[in-house]
Design a protein around this motif. Structure first.
Motif, PDB file in Angstrom:
ATOM      1  N   TYR A 219       0.842  -1.203   0.000  1.00  0.00           N
ATOM      2  CA  TYR A 219       0.000   0.000   0.000  1.00  0.00           C
ATOM      3  C   TYR A 219       0.872   1.246   0.000  1.00  0.00           C
ATOM      4  N   ASP A 220       0.694   2.088  -1.020  1.00  0.00           N
ATOM      5  CA  ASP A 220       1.551   3.263  -1.174  1.00  0.00           C
ATOM      6  C   ASP A 220       0.953   4.526  -0.551  1.00  0.00           C
ATOM      7  N   PHE A 221      -0.202   4.391   0.077  1.00  0.00           N
ATOM      8  CA  PHE A 221      -0.740   5.488   0.886  1.00  0.00           C
ATOM      9  C   PHE A 221      -1.595   4.900   1.997  1.00  0.00           C
ATOM     10  N   ASN A 222      -1.878   5.726   2.998  1.00  0.00           N
ATOM     11  CA  ASN A 222      -2.786   5.323   4.061  1.00  0.00           C
ATOM     12  C   ASN A 222      -3.745   6.468   4.327  1.00  0.00           C
ATOM     13  N   ILE A 223      -4.828   6.150   5.018  1.00  0.00           N
ATOM     14  CA  ILE A 223      -5.795   7.146   5.445  1.00  0.00           C
ATOM     15  C   ILE A 223      -5.924   7.043   6.963  1.00  0.00           C
ATOM     16  N   HIS A 224      -5.708   8.148   7.639  1.00  0.00           N
ATOM     17  CA  HIS A 224      -5.770   8.179   9.097  1.00  0.00           C
ATOM     18  C   HIS A 224      -7.032   8.910   9.556  1.00  0.00           C
ATOM     19  N   ILE A 225      -7.591   8.450  10.665  1.00  0.00           N
ATOM     20  CA  ILE A 225      -8.607   9.198  11.400  1.00  0.00           C
ATOM     21  C   ILE A 225      -7.955   9.655  12.701  1.00  0.00           C
ATOM     22  N   MET A 226      -7.935  10.967  12.932  1.00  0.00           N
ATOM     23  CA  MET A 226      -7.278  11.521  14.115  1.00  0.00           C
ATOM     24  C   MET A 226      -8.283  12.333  14.918  1.00  0.00           C
ATOM     25  N   ASP A 227      -8.353  12.042  16.217  1.00  0.00           N
ATOM     26  CA  ASP A 227      -9.295  12.699  17.126  1.00  0.00           C
ATOM     27  C   ASP A 227      -8.543  13.507  18.179  1.00  0.00           C
ATOM     28  N   PHE A 228      -8.983  14.766  18.374  1.00  0.00           N
ATOM     29  CA  PHE A 228      -8.414  15.654  19.381  1.00  0.00           C
ATOM     30  C   PHE A 228      -9.547  16.164  20.271  1.00  0.00           C
ATOM     31  N   GLN A 229      -9.379  16.070  21.565  1.00  0.00           N
ATOM     32  CA  GLN A 229     -10.315  16.709  22.472  1.00  0.00           C
ATOM     33  C   GLN A 229      -9.992  18.202  22.552  1.00  0.00           C
ATOM     34  N   PRO A 230     -10.972  19.051  22.944  1.00  0.00           N
ATOM     35  CA  PRO A 230     -10.708  20.487  23.020  1.00  0.00           C
ATOM     36  C   PRO A 230      -9.465  20.791  23.859  1.00  0.00           C
ATOM     37  N   GLY A 231      -8.584  21.595  23.302  1.00  0.00           N
ATOM     38  CA  GLY A 231      -7.353  21.966  23.990  1.00  0.00           C
ATOM     39  C   GLY A 231      -6.171  21.074  23.664  1.00  0.00           C
ATOM     40  N   LEU A 246      -6.338  16.607   3.729  1.00  0.00           N
ATOM     41  CA  LEU A 246      -7.069  16.544   4.992  1.00  0.00           C
ATOM     42  C   LEU A 246      -8.480  17.090   4.817  1.00  0.00           C
ATOM     43  N   LEU A 247      -9.455  16.398   5.401  1.00  0.00           N
ATOM     44  CA  LEU A 247     -10.825  16.902   5.523  1.00  0.00           C
ATOM     45  C   LEU A 247     -11.170  16.934   6.998  1.00  0.00           C
ATOM     46  N   LEU A 248     -11.496  18.116   7.518  1.00  0.00           N
ATOM     47  CA  LEU A 248     -11.922  18.233   8.912  1.00  0.00           C
ATOM     48  C   LEU A 248     -13.374  17.775   8.994  1.00  0.00           C
ATOM     49  N   LEU A 249     -13.590  16.661   9.677  1.00  0.00           N
ATOM     50  CA  LEU A 249     -14.918  16.052   9.756  1.00  0.00           C
ATOM     51  C   LEU A 249     -15.760  16.628  10.880  1.00  0.00           C
ATOM     52  N   GLU A 250     -15.125  16.960  11.984  1.00  0.00           N
ATOM     53  CA  GLU A 250     -15.837  17.480  13.152  1.00  0.00           C
ATOM     54  C   GLU A 250     -14.978  18.520  13.858  1.00  0.00           C
ATOM     55  N   GLY A 251     -15.643  19.458  14.520  1.00  0.00           N
ATOM     56  CA  GLY A 251     -14.948  20.377  15.405  1.00  0.00           C
ATOM     57  C   GLY A 251     -14.313  21.560  14.706  1.00  0.00           C
ATOM     58  N   GLN A 252     -13.386  22.178  15.400  1.00  0.00           N
ATOM     59  CA  GLN A 252     -12.735  23.397  14.938  1.00  0.00           C
ATOM     60  C   GLN A 252     -11.395  23.539  15.631  1.00  0.00           C
ATOM     61  N   GLY A 253     -10.549  24.395  15.065  1.00  0.00           N
ATOM     62  CA  GLY A 253      -9.243  24.575  15.675  1.00  0.00           C
ATOM     63  C   GLY A 253      -8.412  25.581  14.918  1.00  0.00           C
ATOM     64  N   ILE A 254      -7.112  25.505  15.141  1.00  0.00           N
ATOM     65  CA  ILE A 254      -6.168  26.392  14.477  1.00  0.00           C
ATOM     66  C   ILE A 254      -5.087  25.527  13.833  1.00  0.00           C
ATOM     67  N   TYR A 255      -4.818  25.766  12.552  1.00  0.00           N
ATOM     68  CA  TYR A 255      -3.813  24.988  11.830  1.00  0.00           C
ATOM     69  C   TYR A 255      -2.679  25.901  11.411  1.00  0.00           C
ATOM     70  N   LYS A 285     -15.682  23.565  21.912  1.00  0.00           N
ATOM     71  CA  LYS A 285     -16.248  22.819  23.039  1.00  0.00           C
ATOM     72  C   LYS A 285     -16.479  21.349  22.726  1.00  0.00           C
ATOM     73  N   THR A 286     -16.189  20.920  21.511  1.00  0.00           N
ATOM     74  CA  THR A 286     -16.364  19.521  21.126  1.00  0.00           C
ATOM     75  C   THR A 286     -15.067  19.013  20.493  1.00  0.00           C
ATOM     76  N   ARG A 287     -14.976  17.692  20.328  1.00  0.00           N
ATOM     77  CA  ARG A 287     -13.759  17.112  19.766  1.00  0.00           C
ATOM     78  C   ARG A 287     -13.580  17.527  18.309  1.00  0.00           C
ATOM     79  N   SER A 288     -12.330  17.475  17.857  1.00  0.00           N
ATOM     80  CA  SER A 288     -11.996  17.603  16.439  1.00  0.00           C
ATOM     81  C   SER A 288     -11.697  16.211  15.909  1.00  0.00           C
ATOM     82  N   ARG A 289     -12.160  15.942  14.693  1.00  0.00           N
ATOM     83  CA  ARG A 289     -11.798  14.706  14.000  1.00  0.00           C
ATOM     84  C   ARG A 289     -11.467  15.068  12.566  1.00  0.00           C
TER      85      ARG A 289
END
Length: 301
Positions: A219-231, A246-255, A285-289
């Motif tokens: 496999y020459d690529f992978n797809i990750h699901i990454m979850d971050f709690q607020p903060g 990258l596609l932000l599926l849930e939440g919000q943040g700073i990149y 106030k909610t997780r980022s995924r």
């Protein structure tokens, strides 16, 4: 013109963070709204129902958070341009990342409508499909069918004959790339879902990580699901040869991308070229995924 001092740049960054977490900021939803209906919305609802702009910018025609630079791009939902997908039936697509940017892969959204059917990618191209809304029926070469519902996915090896059909409506995020073959290495069709993948160890980090494809050499690529709690945030300020989509599926943040800092929210897409400095922190106030493409298992030469 005088160059801004590091202290002034720090104050500017802090101000951006305050905007991102304020009730009327780029990424925010009022607290009362989050509490009142977040539990009643389907998973990834914000991807297909994004906040296009905060209220105080709605009277500024032409405003967008989208940015394109030599080593990264942020594509916000208000910039998506949908048109009929070639060889797909009753399906609209928005190409968000393509080799014209400098990527080695394609990433697009496919909105399948009533009585729709997919087309095939070009010869020698592999495909990964992730369902963010609705359900589709996947049919392989032997006629065996599988239902793909929200948060499920399919990997199709290069030149693999298959089709997707949808009787109602569905939204997919699709990755395609020309397969980088190795002697005696063959990939296989995969049908699965995020919840079936185990959480993996992330030494030195606190986010939760799932890998949706095998880590083996074919496999020459992978797809990750990454979850971050607020903060929570990335500990490593990453700088590497791999590309990302990258596609932000849930939440919000700073990149952070290069020397720029971007408030981001569900529905945003990011392309990261090799060796662009990158870092993420989850706000709100909610997780980022997020769903993350990463090329792997090949010599950069």
């Amino acid at each position: 013109m005088r160059t801004p001092s590091p202290f002034l740049l720090l104050l500017t960054t802090i101000s951006l963070l305050k905007v991102a977490v304020s009730e009327e900021g780029f990424c925010s939803t009022p607290y009362s709204v989050i509490n009142s209906d977040s539990d009643s919305k389907p998973l990834y609802w914000k991807v297909t129902n994004p906040t296009l702009s905060p209220a105080y910018l709605q009277d500024l025609p032409g405003f967008t958070r989208s940015v394109y630079k030599a080593d990264h791009a942020l594509i916000a939902p208000e910039s998506h341009v949908f048109s009929p997908l070639l060889e797909w039936i009753n399906t609209l697509g928005a190409y968000l990342i393509t080799p014209a940017m400098g990527s080695n892969f394609v990433m697009y959204l496919a909105k399948m409508q009533e009585n729709s059917r997919s087309g095939l990618p070009p010869v020698d191209v592999e495909r990964f499909i992730f369902v963010v809304q609705g359900a589709v029926t996947f049919i392989d070469t032997s006629g065996v069918s599988h239902e793909l519902i929200m948060d499920s996915y399919a990997y199709l090896p290069p030149s693999f004959q298959h089709s997707l059909k949808c009787d109602a409506s569905a939204t997919l995020v699709v990755f395609e790339r020309r397969y980088s073959s190795l002697d005696n290495c063959v990939t296989e069709q995969i049908i699965s879902s995020t919840e079936k993948q185990p959480l993996l160890e992330t030494p030195g980090e606190i986010f939760e990580l799932r890998k949706l494809l095998p880590t083996s050499l074919p496999y020459d690529f992978n797809i990750h699901i990454m979850d971050f709690q607020p903060g929570e945030f990335l500990n490593v300020k990453e700088f590497h040869y791999n590309q990302h989509g990258l596609l932000l599926l849930e939440g919000q943040g700073i990149y952070r991308l290069g020397d720029s800092w971007y408030p981001v929210q569900a529905g945003d897409v990011i392309w990261m070229a090799p060796f662009v400095p990158q870092w993420y922190a989850a706000l709100g106030k909610t997780r980022s995924r997020y769903l993350l493409y990463k090329d792997v298992n090949r010599n950069p030469l």
